[in-house]
Design a protein around this motif. Structure first.
Motif, PDB file in Angstrom:
ATOM      1  N   GLU A  41     -12.287  63.121  76.698  1.00  0.00           N
ATOM      2  CA  GLU A  41     -11.281  62.400  75.926  1.00  0.00           C
ATOM      3  C   GLU A  41     -11.841  61.734  74.678  1.00  0.00           C
ATOM      4  O   GLU A  41     -11.089  61.138  73.894  1.00  0.00           O
ATOM      5  N   ASP A  42     -13.134  61.839  74.455  1.00  0.00           N
ATOM      6  CA  ASP A  42     -13.731  61.235  73.262  1.00  0.00           C
ATOM      7  C   ASP A  42     -13.263  61.951  71.994  1.00  0.00           C
ATOM      8  O   ASP A  42     -13.171  63.181  71.950  1.00  0.00           O
ATOM      9  N   GLN A  43     -12.963  61.163  70.955  1.00  0.00           N
ATOM     10  CA  GLN A  43     -12.734  61.718  69.629  1.00  0.00           C
ATOM     11  C   GLN A  43     -14.059  61.691  68.875  1.00  0.00           C
ATOM     12  O   GLN A  43     -14.704  60.646  68.783  1.00  0.00           O
TER      13      GLN A  43
ATOM     14  N   ARG B 292     -10.889  65.918  69.327  1.00  0.00           N
ATOM     15  CA  ARG B 292     -11.075  65.459  70.683  1.00  0.00           C
ATOM     16  C   ARG B 292     -11.877  66.531  71.425  1.00  0.00           C
ATOM     17  O   ARG B 292     -11.634  67.727  71.252  1.00  0.00           O
TER      18      ARG B 292
ATOM     19  N   SER C 211     -11.863  67.642  74.326  1.00  0.00           N
ATOM     20  CA  SER C 211     -11.056  68.558  75.153  1.00  0.00           C
ATOM     21  C   SER C 211     -10.470  69.689  74.318  1.00  0.00           C
ATOM     22  O   SER C 211     -10.186  70.768  74.843  1.00  0.00           O
TER      23      SER C 211
END
Length: 827
Positions: A65-67, A81, A83
């Motif tokens: 979920e990290d940007q 992101r 993902s």
């Protein structure tokens, strides 16, 4: 069939698209090469990682979920992101054109920071080239602000910079000058012999550049840089395939290049085949001239087909006899055993089919088409150029590039009039040898000293002959009765040699002030001789010309802060008369250009001023440039008497190949002045939207007689709106040009007043009166979709409203509305 072929190639490319994979590799979106040292970091800047030499980057340090920001100093930044990237194997970064534009390669023949260069320079990067996908390298130059491209036939493209054209503009490819002993002063189309798909970059230098480049660089320099393979690439094999198809004009361009890389050497093979169909002009006639440019009749004649009368054209908007085809090949080998030494072998070859001279094939005499055939024979260019680059610890040889080159060029002109079986041929074979040595001196960081040497030698063989056609039905079955006629250039021999040395110095007084200074001395020698049977002037047997030129350049750059730049230049340039200037025999519109052995070099003295204002961290800018040029010993075409000619009753005319023609010659007419201004801007409205454009004004006139200087279009410009994101790039362009009045045309015929609309007949002379070139404008739309990192498809809609117009001085109507489809695939 061509369209089906294009669709098959499109589906073939899409079939092999691979979207799977677990690891991420960062590549250059234009070249496909891996990008090292890309920094990836999260929005809190707590976690980061960097791509390695092969472009691989480990994203396991981030959560799904990290940007994550991806940044590199030479590329546009991206934000994703994690993902969103889990199904991707590659991530393509586009070069940041603004940052790349900060490096100039051509001005002093070495790398320079653009902010420290006093001359006006336009840079067309690999991203610009990939975005435009021009049909020819001449068309590419239309993307440079203020550069106009003239055309007389389908296979044409003569760049004009600041009102200078042809042999007053210097063309260079990979450090080798293309200008030679027979580069003419009218319109010159040699730029089309460079494959646009082989280019990695092009730079346009505006104004005199004789310190770095010598003769001919009066109006500026166009320097083409071709692609170069990289040794030690992690991907040993690379393939790039491109296909363009124009649905209306049936233009098809197919290209493939193959790169192979090993530890210390690499190879690049590039091949292109282009087929250009007839050009259809626009049908919407906003200018009001209903018949201007239409082609009601045409000639079906060619080398092998004979017909003694013209043929009706079922579609007068189709400009018959404008099609041709061309093949372009390039092979490069790079050997780099260590970081200090690199050898490059550069091989280039270009050959066209016969190229019909459209403006001659629609020329009329007494209301009838004059020529059954008039075409350029296959134009061939061969370049063999080894280059050695090095760095060392020696003060006067800290860096150096030694470039050797051999060029072999073949040109020919073939013509036959209706009502005659006599075919006339003029053939030129030219060998050009050159050597350049450019070096940098080790000084402290505030100073840069470059120096170098240049040698060129041209050997020309020119012949003219006629033959009679033997015809059976419509077939040309034989050629008989070979007979010598006046050749275009000196028929016995022609030699043209230059030797030069230069020094270029840059001094950064501090962070705000830079001084550029340079000096060059050039020696030029010309020798030419005519065979007796080819003479047109009884005074000529042979001629020699020697000249020396000293050129200086002084520039100053002031940067009060990061948002302002002010530049000023005082520079001189020169052009030594070449064999085309002094020894050419050529007929056009009833005027015969004859040799003049008494020509002297012409000189240009220019004052240049420019100011740039940047905004939003230099992503937007406004730039104004002003120039004033004084031409001394200006060479122009003028009426010329042959006092010993008795072929006609007047010294002002001569009987040539059965026609009585006025005699003209290139002469030194004194002084002329040119002045102009250009305004360029680019605004980044937001992350995805950009608005830019330029507008240019030029004026030129001789001082004594107040006669207009040729090749000058007063007003021209363009505006464009671009939108882009990761997948889609689109651009809407508005291109325009101002009116050129008949009284502003040159007297020598270079501007082609007879190509403009006829508005009546003079009651005094009985000759046609012309309107001059009407103003015009058009809209273009370009769209590119990135299917994935390997595949791009695109569509270009040219001349949206199908407007009819002719570019100033062009002998052919511009293309009307057309749709071009594009595919590019690399793996």
């Amino acid at each position: 069939m061509k369209f089906i072929h294009s669709l098959l190639l499109l589906f073939f490319g899409l079939w092999f698209v691979d979207l799977s994979g677990q690891s991420l590799r960062i590549i250059d979106a234009i070249t496909g090469y891996p990008v090292q040292d890309v920094i990836a970091y999260d929005t809190q800047a707590k976690v980061n990682t960097t791509s390695d030499i092969n472009g691989h980057i480990d994203l396991s340090v981030f959560s799904p979920e990290d940007q994550v920001h991806f940044e590199h100093i030479g590329y546009e930044s991206l934000l994703f992101r994690i993902s969103e990237l889990q199904s991707s194997t590659q991530l393509a970064l586009y070069p940041d054109t603004q940052r790349l534009g900060e490096i100039v390669l051509s001005v002093s023949r070495t790398r320079d920071e653009k902010k420290r260069v006093s001359k006006q320079v336009a840079i067309l990067s690999d991203r610009d080239i990939a975005s435009v996908v021009p049909n020819t390298s001449a068309e590419l130059l239309r993307e440079a602000p203020g550069v106009r491209v003239q055309q007389s036939q389908g296979g044409g493209g003569s760049p004009v910079i600041r009102g200078f054209e042809a042999n007053r503009i210097l063309l260079v490819v990979d450090g080798v000058r293309m200008n030679n002993a027979i580069y003419r002063s009218g319109h010159l189309h040699n730029a089309i012999s460079i494959d646009p798909f082989s280019l990695s970059r092009a730079e346009v230098i505006y104004g005199p550049s004789s310190v770095g480049y010598g003769s001919d660089a009066l109006g500026g320099v166009v320097h083409y840089f071709t692609k170069e393979p990289r040794p030690g690439d992690a991907q040993p094999w690379r393939f790039f395939i491109a296909n363009n198809y124009d649905t209306r004009h049936e233009h098809t361009i197919n290209h493939i290049d193959i790169t192979h890389s090993k530890d210390n050497w690499a190879s690049l093979t590039s091949m292109s085949y282009s087929f250009f169909g007839d050009i259809y002009m626009g049908r919407k006639r906003n200018h009001g001239y209903t018949d201007w440019g239409l082609v009601p009749e045409f000639s079906k004649n060619n080398r092998d087909f004979y017909q003694d009368q013209d043929s009706a054209n079922p579609n007068p908007n189709r400009q018959r006899n404008t099609g041709y085809d061309q093949i372009d090949l390039m092979q490069k080998f790079v050997f780099q055993p260590n970081p200090e030494n690199k050898w490059v072998l550069n091989l280039q070859y270009s050959s066209s089919s016969d190229i019909p001279r459209f403006d001659k094939l629609v020329e009329r005499r007494d209301g009838e088409l004059r020529y059954a055939t008039w075409f350029y024979g296959p134009q061939k260019r061969l370049l063999i150029s080894p280059k050695y680059s090095f760095t060392s610890d020696k003060k006067w040889l800290r860096e150096g590039v030694i470039t050797l080159a051999y060029q072999q060029l073949e040109e020919s002109r073939v013509q036959r009039k209706f009502g005659s079986l006599l075919r006339e041929n003029q053939i030129e074979d030219l060998d050009v040898f050159s050597a350049n040595a450019d070096f940098n001196v080790a000084l402290d960081q505030s100073k840069k000293l470059a120096y170098g040497f240049e040698f060129t030698h041209n050997e020309l063989q020119s012949i003219g002959f006629s033959q009679n056609l033997v015809v059976e039905g419509n077939d040309v079955v034989d050629l008989v009765n070979y007979m010598l006629i006046p050749s275009r250039y000196p028929s016995k021999s022609g030699f043209y040699t230059t030797m030069a040395a230069y020094i270029d110095y840059k001094l950064n007084l501090d962070q705000k002030n830079t001084i550029n200074a340079g000096v060059r001395i050039t020696n030029t020698r010309l020798k030419a001789a005519w065979n007796e049977q080819a003479l047109i002037d009884a005074r000529l047997g042979k001629t020699t010309n020697r000249s020396n030129a000293l050129n200086l350049s002084l520039g100053y750059v002031f940067r009060p802060n990061d948002l302002w730049e002010l530049r000023s230049v005082l520079a001189s340039g020169f052009r030594a008369p070449n064999i085309d200037d002094m020894g050419k025999i050529r007929e056009k519109q009833g005027k015969l250009t004859v040799p003049n052995p008494f020509l002297k070099p012409e000189y240009a003295y220019t004052a240049d001023f420019g100011v740039s204002r940047y905004f939003d961290q230099r992503t937007s800018f406004v730039q104004l440039n002003l120039f004033y040029t004084l031409l001394y010993n200006y060479i122009a075409r003028q009426p010329y008497m042959l006092p010993f000619d008795d072929s006609s009753s007047s010294f002002e005319t001569v009987t040539h190949l059965g026609d009585e023609l006025e005699t003209w010659a290139n002469t030194n007419v004194g002084e002329a002045t040119l002045r102009g201004a250009s305004l360029q801007w680019n605004t980044k409205v937001n992350k995805n939207l950009t608005y830019g454009g330029h507008v240019n004004y030029t004026y030129g006139i001789t001082r004594e007689d107040q006669i207009p200087v040729p090749s000058i279009l007063p007003w021209q410009g363009t505006q464009h709106i671009s939108i882009s994101n990761r997948r889609l790039n689109g651009q809407l362009s508005f291109v325009f040009a101002g009116q050129k009045l008949p009284e502003d045309y040159s007297n020598g015929g270079e501007d082609g007043l007879e190509e403009t609309p006829v508005i009546g007949v003079s009651s005094e002379t009985g000759e046609n009166e012309y309107a001059g070139t009407p103003s015009w404008n058009r809209f273009d739309f370009r769209l590119t979709y990135n299917v994935n990192t390997n595949t791009k498809v695109g569509a270009d809609l040219h001349n949206l409203f199908d407007v009819h117009y002719k570019e100033f001085a062009s002998g052919i109507s511009a293309p009307g509305r057309s749709l071009r489809l594009r595919l590019q695939y690399r793996f």
